[in-house]
Design an enzyme around this catalytic site. Structure first.
Site, PDB file in Angstrom:
ATOM      1  N   ALA A  64       0.606  -1.045  -0.240  1.00  0.00           N
ATOM      2  CA  ALA A  64       0.183   0.430   0.350  1.00  0.00           C
ATOM      3  C   ALA A  64       1.157   0.754   0.238  1.00  0.00           C
ATOM      4  O   ALA A  64       2.034   1.044  -0.096  1.00  0.00           O
ATOM      5  CB  ALA A  64      -0.902  -0.450   1.009  1.00  0.00           C
ATOM      6  N   GLU A 112       1.897  -9.950   0.667  1.00  0.00           N
ATOM      7  CA  GLU A 112       0.213 -10.555   0.476  1.00  0.00           C
ATOM      8  C   GLU A 112      -0.044 -11.197  -0.289  1.00  0.00           C
ATOM      9  O   GLU A 112      -1.305 -11.937   0.099  1.00  0.00           O
ATOM     10  CB  GLU A 112      -0.623  -9.575   2.021  1.00  0.00           C
ATOM     11  CG  GLU A 112       0.142  -9.455   3.016  1.00  0.00           C
ATOM     12  CD  GLU A 112      -0.923  -8.708   4.384  1.00  0.00           C
ATOM     13  OE1 GLU A 112      -1.883  -8.621   4.771  1.00  0.00           O
ATOM     14  OE2 GLU A 112      -0.939  -7.196   3.506  1.00  0.00           O
ATOM     15  N   GLU A 132       4.733  -3.902   9.053  1.00  0.00           N
ATOM     16  CA  GLU A 132       3.352  -3.409   8.785  1.00  0.00           C
ATOM     17  C   GLU A 132       3.849  -2.548  10.191  1.00  0.00           C
ATOM     18  O   GLU A 132       3.022  -1.568  10.396  1.00  0.00           O
ATOM     19  CB  GLU A 132       2.119  -3.516   8.490  1.00  0.00           C
ATOM     20  CG  GLU A 132       1.785  -3.565   7.262  1.00  0.00           C
ATOM     21  CD  GLU A 132       2.393  -4.154   6.030  1.00  0.00           C
ATOM     22  OE1 GLU A 132       1.809  -5.431   5.273  1.00  0.00           O
ATOM     23  OE2 GLU A 132       2.933  -5.611   7.317  1.00  0.00           O
TER      24      GLU A 132
END
Length: 258
Positions: A64, A112, A132
């Site tokens: 992201a 992921e 993360e």
């Protein structure tokens, strides 16, 4: 929007290329595109496998774009978590075989999405991590669950809780990837493996994949029962008769995926 994920069909194989330079990060648009693309491939009976890779030579995907979360907006976080979950769970449920050709860094959501695939082939220079927690977040697209299932609790904790980044050789050693190839060869190897899938009955492959993945959530005794039921269900397909008779007649089967 479709240019964020390029789709090329090569016979019975669909090649999906993440194309959001410079790091092939995921966006709301690309996540929704992935859902649509996999849905369309599921409806295309001529597609039996897919290969996922990243554009360029450095990144498979960096996950992201952290700029989305810089202001701490919980509504944005909730929406993106839902989109990530929907996209990668849809990929995981693809009826055929999905293969990740990891051609560079696979970080966060980039790892992921590879975990959502059935098989992972990494190039020797690739590095993988779920970092993360280093930025006050956690993997929300299946990372904590799929990684643990694949490599075990100990290594999942090292990667997620300790922020350990793995090179391809270590990833192979612990079972995070199934094969390591030289730089520039992951896509070719993944496409070859996808073609190999085409030698099996697509109907049988879909049933086998369902059974294998159901082991994560169903008791073993129930899995045995469903295994026998799906075996009998294959006798409703043309492929079952074609496969057996091709073997008996010593010829190559001609699959119809019906």
């Amino acid at each position: 929007m479709s240019e964020l994920i390029r789709v090329e069909k090569r016979g019975h194989v669909a090649l999906l290329t993440m194309n959001n330079p410079p790091a092939n990060t995921w966006t709301a648009d690309s996540l929704q595109a992935l859902v649509r693309i996999v849905g369309e491939l599921n409806e295309d009976r001529d597609i039996w496998s897919l290969v996922l890779t990243g554009e360029g030579e450095k990144f498979f995907s960096a996950g992201a774009d952290l700029k989305l979360f810089a202001d701490g907006d919980r509504s944005v976080a909730r929406d993106m978590a839902r989109l990530f979950g929907e996209a990668f769970e849809t990929l995981s449920r693809f009826r055929g075989v999905s293969i990740a050709a990891i051609n560079g860094f696979a970080m966060g959501g980039g790892l992921e999405v590879a975990l959502a695939c059935d098989i992972r082939i990494a190039e020797t220079q690739a590095q993988m991590a779920l970092p993360e927690a280093k930025v006050g977040l956690l993997p929300c697209a299946g990372g904590t669950q799929n990684l643990t299932w694949l490599v075990g609790e100990g290594w999942a904790k090292r990667m997620i809780l300790c922020g350990e980044r793995l090179k391809a050789d270590k990833a192979l050693e612990i079972g995070l990837v199934e094969e390591v190839v030289e730089q520039g060869q992951a896509l070719e190897r993944a496409l070859h493996l996808a073609e190999q899938v085409g030698e099996q009955s697509p109907s049988a492959v879909a049933a086998c994949k369902t059974l294998i993945q159901s082991g994560r959530s169903r008791p073993l005794d129930q899995g045995y029962i469903i295994e026998r039921e799906l075996f009998v269900d294959l006798f409703h397909t043309e492929d079952q008769r074609e496969g057996v008779n091709a073997f008996l007649e010593k010829r190559k089967a001609e699959w119809k995926n019906r």
